[in-house]
Design a protein around this motif. Structure first.
Motif, PDB file in Angstrom:
ATOM      1  N   VAL A 317       0.034  10.901   2.348  1.00  0.00           N
ATOM      2  CA  VAL A 317      -0.561   9.827   3.128  1.00  0.00           C
ATOM      3  C   VAL A 317      -1.161   8.798   2.167  1.00  0.00           C
ATOM      4  O   VAL A 317      -1.716   9.161   1.121  1.00  0.00           O
ATOM      5  CB  VAL A 317      -1.643  10.372   4.099  1.00  0.00           C
ATOM      6  CG1 VAL A 317      -2.760  11.087   3.350  1.00  0.00           C
ATOM      7  CG2 VAL A 317      -2.208   9.270   4.984  1.00  0.00           C
ATOM      8  N   ASP A 318      -1.014   7.525   2.487  1.00  0.00           N
ATOM      9  CA  ASP A 318      -1.655   6.479   1.705  1.00  0.00           C
ATOM     10  C   ASP A 318      -3.171   6.727   1.669  1.00  0.00           C
ATOM     11  O   ASP A 318      -3.800   6.972   2.700  1.00  0.00           O
ATOM     12  CB  ASP A 318      -1.351   5.115   2.337  1.00  0.00           C
ATOM     13  CG  ASP A 318      -1.987   3.966   1.581  1.00  0.00           C
ATOM     14  OD1 ASP A 318      -1.345   3.436   0.664  1.00  0.00           O
ATOM     15  OD2 ASP A 318      -3.140   3.609   1.925  1.00  0.00           O
ATOM     16  N   ARG A 319      -3.755   6.672   0.482  1.00  0.00           N
ATOM     17  CA  ARG A 319      -5.174   7.036   0.341  1.00  0.00           C
ATOM     18  C   ARG A 319      -6.083   6.119   1.153  1.00  0.00           C
ATOM     19  O   ARG A 319      -7.010   6.576   1.841  1.00  0.00           O
ATOM     20  CB  ARG A 319      -5.571   7.015  -1.138  1.00  0.00           C
ATOM     21  CG  ARG A 319      -7.032   7.398  -1.394  1.00  0.00           C
ATOM     22  CD  ARG A 319      -7.297   7.625  -2.874  1.00  0.00           C
ATOM     23  NE  ARG A 319      -6.945   6.480  -3.672  1.00  0.00           N
ATOM     24  CZ  ARG A 319      -7.740   5.425  -3.880  1.00  0.00           C
ATOM     25  NH1 ARG A 319      -8.930   5.378  -3.316  1.00  0.00           N
ATOM     26  NH2 ARG A 319      -7.336   4.413  -4.641  1.00  0.00           N
ATOM     27  N   GLU A 320      -5.833   4.821   1.109  1.00  0.00           N
ATOM     28  CA  GLU A 320      -6.666   3.893   1.864  1.00  0.00           C
ATOM     29  C   GLU A 320      -6.479   4.072   3.363  1.00  0.00           C
ATOM     30  O   GLU A 320      -7.436   3.955   4.143  1.00  0.00           O
ATOM     31  CB  GLU A 320      -6.355   2.451   1.456  1.00  0.00           C
ATOM     32  CG  GLU A 320      -6.782   2.127   0.024  1.00  0.00           C
ATOM     33  CD  GLU A 320      -6.460   0.688  -0.346  1.00  0.00           C
ATOM     34  OE1 GLU A 320      -5.779  -0.008   0.463  1.00  0.00           O
ATOM     35  OE2 GLU A 320      -6.878   0.250  -1.439  1.00  0.00           O
ATOM     36  N   TYR A 321      -5.259   4.380   3.786  1.00  0.00           N
ATOM     37  CA  TYR A 321      -5.008   4.601   5.211  1.00  0.00           C
ATOM     38  C   TYR A 321      -5.695   5.879   5.682  1.00  0.00           C
ATOM     39  O   TYR A 321      -6.226   5.937   6.798  1.00  0.00           O
ATOM     40  CB  TYR A 321      -3.500   4.672   5.465  1.00  0.00           C
ATOM     41  CG  TYR A 321      -3.134   4.877   6.912  1.00  0.00           C
ATOM     42  CD1 TYR A 321      -3.630   4.045   7.909  1.00  0.00           C
ATOM     43  CD2 TYR A 321      -2.285   5.920   7.298  1.00  0.00           C
ATOM     44  CE1 TYR A 321      -3.294   4.237   9.250  1.00  0.00           C
ATOM     45  CE2 TYR A 321      -1.947   6.115   8.630  1.00  0.00           C
ATOM     46  CZ  TYR A 321      -2.456   5.278   9.595  1.00  0.00           C
ATOM     47  OH  TYR A 321      -2.132   5.471  10.917  1.00  0.00           O
ATOM     48  N   PHE A 322      -5.698   6.914   4.834  1.00  0.00           N
ATOM     49  CA  PHE A 322      -6.393   8.157   5.169  1.00  0.00           C
ATOM     50  C   PHE A 322      -7.882   7.888   5.385  1.00  0.00           C
ATOM     51  O   PHE A 322      -8.493   8.410   6.327  1.00  0.00           O
ATOM     52  CB  PHE A 322      -6.177   9.176   4.054  1.00  0.00           C
ATOM     53  CG  PHE A 322      -6.671  10.558   4.359  1.00  0.00           C
ATOM     54  CD1 PHE A 322      -6.104  11.318   5.363  1.00  0.00           C
ATOM     55  CD2 PHE A 322      -7.710  11.120   3.611  1.00  0.00           C
ATOM     56  CE1 PHE A 322      -6.549  12.607   5.641  1.00  0.00           C
ATOM     57  CE2 PHE A 322      -8.156  12.403   3.874  1.00  0.00           C
ATOM     58  CZ  PHE A 322      -7.585  13.147   4.889  1.00  0.00           C
ATOM     59  N   GLU A 323      -8.457   7.051   4.539  1.00  0.00           N
ATOM     60  CA  GLU A 323      -9.870   6.681   4.704  1.00  0.00           C
ATOM     61  C   GLU A 323     -10.073   5.875   5.986  1.00  0.00           C
ATOM     62  O   GLU A 323     -11.070   6.055   6.695  1.00  0.00           O
ATOM     63  CB  GLU A 323     -10.339   5.882   3.486  1.00  0.00           C
ATOM     64  CG  GLU A 323     -10.371   6.686   2.189  1.00  0.00           C
ATOM     65  CD  GLU A 323     -10.675   5.832   0.982  1.00  0.00           C
ATOM     66  OE1 GLU A 323     -10.887   4.600   1.144  1.00  0.00           O
ATOM     67  OE2 GLU A 323     -10.689   6.376  -0.143  1.00  0.00           O
ATOM     68  N   GLU A 324      -9.150   4.979   6.267  1.00  0.00           N
ATOM     69  CA  GLU A 324      -9.232   4.156   7.490  1.00  0.00           C
ATOM     70  C   GLU A 324      -9.216   5.046   8.737  1.00  0.00           C
ATOM     71  O   GLU A 324      -9.903   4.760   9.729  1.00  0.00           O
ATOM     72  CB  GLU A 324      -8.051   3.184   7.510  1.00  0.00           C
ATOM     73  CG  GLU A 324      -7.992   2.269   8.714  1.00  0.00           C
ATOM     74  CD  GLU A 324      -6.734   1.413   8.716  1.00  0.00           C
ATOM     75  OE1 GLU A 324      -6.170   1.181   9.809  1.00  0.00           O
ATOM     76  OE2 GLU A 324      -6.308   0.987   7.621  1.00  0.00           O
ATOM     77  N   LEU A 325      -8.445   6.128   8.685  1.00  0.00           N
ATOM     78  CA  LEU A 325      -8.372   7.066   9.813  1.00  0.00           C
ATOM     79  C   LEU A 325      -9.590   7.978   9.892  1.00  0.00           C
ATOM     80  O   LEU A 325      -9.721   8.750  10.836  1.00  0.00           O
ATOM     81  CB  LEU A 325      -7.119   7.933   9.699  1.00  0.00           C
ATOM     82  CG  LEU A 325      -5.772   7.261   9.975  1.00  0.00           C
ATOM     83  CD1 LEU A 325      -4.634   8.221   9.631  1.00  0.00           C
ATOM     84  CD2 LEU A 325      -5.665   6.819  11.432  1.00  0.00           C
ATOM     85  N   GLY A 326     -10.468   7.884   8.904  1.00  0.00           N
ATOM     86  CA  GLY A 326     -11.627   8.768   8.887  1.00  0.00           C
ATOM     87  C   GLY A 326     -11.351  10.118   8.269  1.00  0.00           C
ATOM     88  O   GLY A 326     -12.158  11.039   8.413  1.00  0.00           O
ATOM     89  N   GLY A 327     -10.198  10.254   7.577  1.00  0.00           N
ATOM     90  CA  GLY A 327      -9.843  11.541   6.999  1.00  0.00           C
ATOM     91  C   GLY A 327      -9.731  12.593   8.088  1.00  0.00           C
ATOM     92  O   GLY A 327      -9.265  12.331   9.197  1.00  0.00           O
TER      93      GLY A 327
END
Length: 469
Positions: A317-327
């Motif tokens: 998973v894209d790291r920034e996208y994972f953060e955007e999803l709240g992990g």
């Protein structure tokens, strides 16, 4: 006496004919109902995915290259020895005994006989060997959580990644120790991985469980893409580029490799039954695998295909996208339910998830979990949190099958509900109708009516027909 015998024979013949008639009627009704269901199912499958597009990854105007390491592939093909080419380890009767499983839940003695650099068979679809992938791929941070893992299985995971990945795509490998207490996982492990500049060990300060240990690794990672692996895996030939290309084309994509089986008893390597299949679940929330409907099969079976839910521990998973999803939901304890939480979230909140058949990773499925869940932890809490945050009215299908969850304390979910609102996520009904309509065909939330029903009677001499209780 003769008259009584004749009468008894008449009764027996009559009963036999009646039973035969009833059996034929029930069978006829059952066949009619089954035929009707098949017809209905076939007609439903034809219109399950009206908006599906095939070959979403196949943009022709991109610069693609052959990422295969042909020299490494040739070298691996020439390796011989215990377990090489994915063959089983030769074990004595003692080495097959129950004590071999006590440490890890799989036969660690079999693993210890096999080289950390062993070759495994290339069992990809033949088309994978000719595929090219975009030149400009993101680099990765691999996060590998572990708790009291076996020495050879943990390090073979690391070796296989380093041996079969393009060096420029590996930013780092982070081994996240969840408060292990075995000596070999302390300084000995740190000294060993010091030989590899891109590998480091991070440790929790208390037992956190799989979910929060993964989150710790994600928090310290620096690569463009996060790849989560379990600590008893083996990466296969050219596994990394096909895992990364869908993310390079659309960062709101989670990609799962095709998971192969490393046998828990003798460590031979093989594909799962059915090979490439879609991830699914029943309404007790047990993970299932179901066939790809013909309607959405790609013209090339080696291309990525959409899947409703992931198996759990292996994905990119894209790291920034994972953060955007709240992990992951930080309120989830230890393990369990996290694959549903992330799968529902990515689909309902505007992303997508695919499996990449040309990316293959072997995984050891344990015979049993060799460690205990900490006292006071109720893993049913995880499923309830997932149901209450993401499943809307469909949660009732879970509660009907697991009624005890209604009384389970799930903790505070207000933060997760706010996340869902902030991301403008779609309802679960949309997920079931658009992303996963085939799940209902295999696992209907409401069980169908029985094909036949009735009561059983028996003939009792001198009394006649009576109900059988």
């Amino acid at each position: 006496m003769r008259r009584t015998t004749r009468r008894l024979l008449t009764y027996v013949v009559g009963v036999g004919l009646l039973v035969l008639l009833i059996t034929q009627l029930v069978r006829y009704r059952h066949e009619r109902v089954a035929a009707s269901r098949r017809k209905h199912r076939d007609s439903e499958e034809k219109k399950l995915f009206p908006k599906h597009q095939k070959g979403l990854e196949l943009a022709e105007d991109l610069d693609r290259i052959d990422w295969h390491d042909h020299a490494r592939i040739k070298s691996d093909q020439q390796r011989t020895g215990p377990g090489e080419q994915g063959k089983p380890a030769d074990l004595t009767a003692e080495e097959r005994g129950p004590h071999a499983y006590e440490e890890c839940g799989f036969n660690i003695k079999a693993s210890n006989k096999i080289s950390l650099d062993r070759a495994i068979p290339d069992i990809r679809h033949p088309n994978c060997g000719h595929k090219k992938y975009v030149r400009d791929l993101p680099d990765v941070s691999l996060v590998i959580p572990f708790h009291n893992e076996g020495w050879t299985t943990l390090l073979r995971t690391v070796h296989s990644v380093l041996n079969r990945s393009p060096e420029q795509l590996i930013h780092e490998i982070i081994l996240v120790d969840d408060f292990s207490d075995r000596a070999h996982l302390g300084k000995e492990l740190e000294d060993y991985v010091a030989k590899f500049p891109k590998v480091r060990v991070v440790r929790t300060k208390q037992r956190e469980g799989l979910i929060r240990t993964r989150l710790l690794g994600a928090q310290v990672a620096k690569g463009d893409v996060l790849i989560f692996l379990d600590s008893h895996c083996e990466a296969n030939v050219n596994w990394l580029p096909p895992l990364l290309e869908p993310i390079a084309l659309n960062k709101k994509t989670i990609v799962c490799p095709n998971i192969d089986v490393i046998d828990k008893d003798d460590f031979h390597y093989e594909t799962q039954a059915g090979d490439a299949m879609r991830g699914a679940f029943d309404w007790e929330m047990y993970y299932k695998r179901i066939p790809i409907p013909d309607e959405i099969k790609n013209p090339d079976p080696s291309d990525p295909f959409e899947s409703p839910v992931m198996a759990g521990g292996l994905f990119a998973v894209d790291r920034e996208y994972f953060e955007e999803l709240g992990g992951y939901d930080p309120g989830l304890d230890i393990w369990g339910g996290e694959q549903y939480e992330l799968s529902f979230k990515v689909w309902q909140c505007g992303g997508r998830m695919v499996d990449a058949p040309c990316s293959r990773v072997g995984h050891v499925y344990r015979k049993f979990v060799p460690y205990k869940v900490p006292a006071g932890v109720n893993l049913g809490k995880n499923l309830k949190r997932v149901a209450e945050v993401w499943m809307d009215e469909y949660k009732e299908h879970l509660y009907r099958r697991r009624p005890h969850l209604r009384q389970t304390n799930m903790g505070d979910i207000s933060g997760q509900l706010q996340l869902r609102e902030r991301l403008k996520c779609k309802p679960f009904k949309w997920f079931m109708k658009v992303v996963a309509p085939d799940i209902i065909l295999h696992y209907p939330p409401v069980e169908p009516e029985p094909a036949a029903s009735g009561e059983v009677y028996k003939w009792v001499p001198d009394f006649g027909w009576g109900r059988s209780y």
